[in-house]
Design a protein around this motif. Structure first.
Motif, PDB file in Angstrom:
ATOM      1  N   LEU A  30       0.823  -1.463  -0.063  1.00 19.09           N
ATOM      2  CA  LEU A  30      -0.029   0.154  -0.030  1.00 19.09           C
ATOM      3  C   LEU A  30       0.857   1.211  -0.008  1.00 19.09           C
ATOM      4  O   LEU A  30       0.705   2.125  -0.817  1.00 19.09           O
ATOM      5  N   LYS A  31       1.743   1.119   0.839  1.00 19.82           N
ATOM      6  CA  LYS A  31       2.811   2.499   0.784  1.00 19.82           C
ATOM      7  C   LYS A  31       3.486   2.562  -0.281  1.00 19.82           C
ATOM      8  O   LYS A  31       3.781   3.780  -0.896  1.00 19.82           O
ATOM      9  N   TYR A  33       2.419   1.818  -3.449  1.00 17.95           N
ATOM     10  CA  TYR A  33       1.570   2.269  -4.705  1.00 17.95           C
ATOM     11  C   TYR A  33       1.336   3.781  -4.263  1.00 17.95           C
ATOM     12  O   TYR A  33       1.203   4.706  -5.138  1.00 17.95           O
ATOM     13  N   ALA A  34       1.204   4.234  -3.010  1.00 14.93           N
ATOM     14  CA  ALA A  34       0.845   5.663  -2.691  1.00 14.93           C
ATOM     15  C   ALA A  34       2.058   6.387  -2.989  1.00 14.93           C
ATOM     16  O   ALA A  34       2.093   7.619  -3.399  1.00 14.93           O
ATOM     17  N   PRO A  41      -3.909   7.490  -0.349  1.00 17.55           N
ATOM     18  CA  PRO A  41      -4.894   6.752  -1.231  1.00 17.55           C
ATOM     19  C   PRO A  41      -6.482   7.030  -0.443  1.00 17.55           C
ATOM     20  O   PRO A  41      -6.185   7.487   0.856  1.00 17.55           O
ATOM     21  N   SER A 118      -2.295   4.978  -8.404  1.00 19.50           N
ATOM     22  CA  SER A 118      -3.333   5.709  -7.695  1.00 19.50           C
ATOM     23  C   SER A 118      -4.428   4.725  -7.404  1.00 19.50           C
ATOM     24  O   SER A 118      -5.077   4.494  -6.317  1.00 19.50           O
ATOM     25  N   LYS A 120      -4.263   1.357  -7.784  1.00 16.25           N
ATOM     26  CA  LYS A 120      -3.855   0.222  -6.998  1.00 16.25           C
ATOM     27  C   LYS A 120      -3.910   0.671  -5.510  1.00 16.25           C
ATOM     28  O   LYS A 120      -4.465  -0.147  -4.535  1.00 16.25           O
ATOM     29  N   ALA A 121      -3.476   1.841  -5.116  1.00 16.72           N
ATOM     30  CA  ALA A 121      -3.471   2.240  -3.791  1.00 16.72           C
ATOM     31  C   ALA A 121      -4.956   2.533  -3.342  1.00 16.72           C
ATOM     32  O   ALA A 121      -5.165   2.045  -1.941  1.00 16.72           O
TER      33      ALA A 121
END
Length: 132
Positions: A30-31, A33-34, A41, A118, A120-121
């Motif tokens: 998550l981090k 992708y962000a 996100p 974006s 994905k996040a």
């Protein structure tokens, strides 16, 4: 002295293996992708993205369900799909290469292109927000 040195080297190697394995956890992805998206996100955007069609016949929820907390079923093959939300399936999002493979394949089915960082996040933020 040599035995002590070897023990230290082995301990460092084991620590390196475990720290690299942690790179494949949900929060790290998550981090990542962000950071790639250079944006915070959005759970709301992720839920909208997950549940809506984007010009093709399917949405993410077509196969994964809405909310994605139970087993889903592939829209064409009828193959059973384990729950998407990590709180309901601890195996989800534990291997970055598998995550990338499935994002690439499924985004193409839903969008007709790969998802951007974006998107994905946002989807991961939405999935992380779903609790038991």
């Amino acid at each position: 002295m040599t035995l002590k040195f070897n023990v230290i080297v082995v301990a460092i190697a084991v620590a390196a293996v475990f720290s690299s394995a942690k790179a494949d956890d949900f929060d790290s992805m998550l981090k990542k992708y962000a950071q790639e998206a250079k944006a915070v996100p959005s759970v709301a955007n992720g839920e909208i993205f997950f549940s809506n069609k984007h010009g093709k016949d399917w949405s993410c929820s077509s196969c994964h369900g809405m909310p994605p907390t139970a087993e889903g079923k592939h829209a064409v093959t009828k193959k059973t799909i384990k729950p998407m939300a990590p709180a309901f399936n601890s195996e989800r999002f534990t291997d970055e290469s598998k995550v990338e493979k499935w994002f690439k394949r499924n985004c193409n089915d839903v969008l007709g292109r790969e998802c951007n960082a974006s998107e994905k996040a946002d989807v991961l933020a939405y999935l992380a927000s779903i609790k038991k």
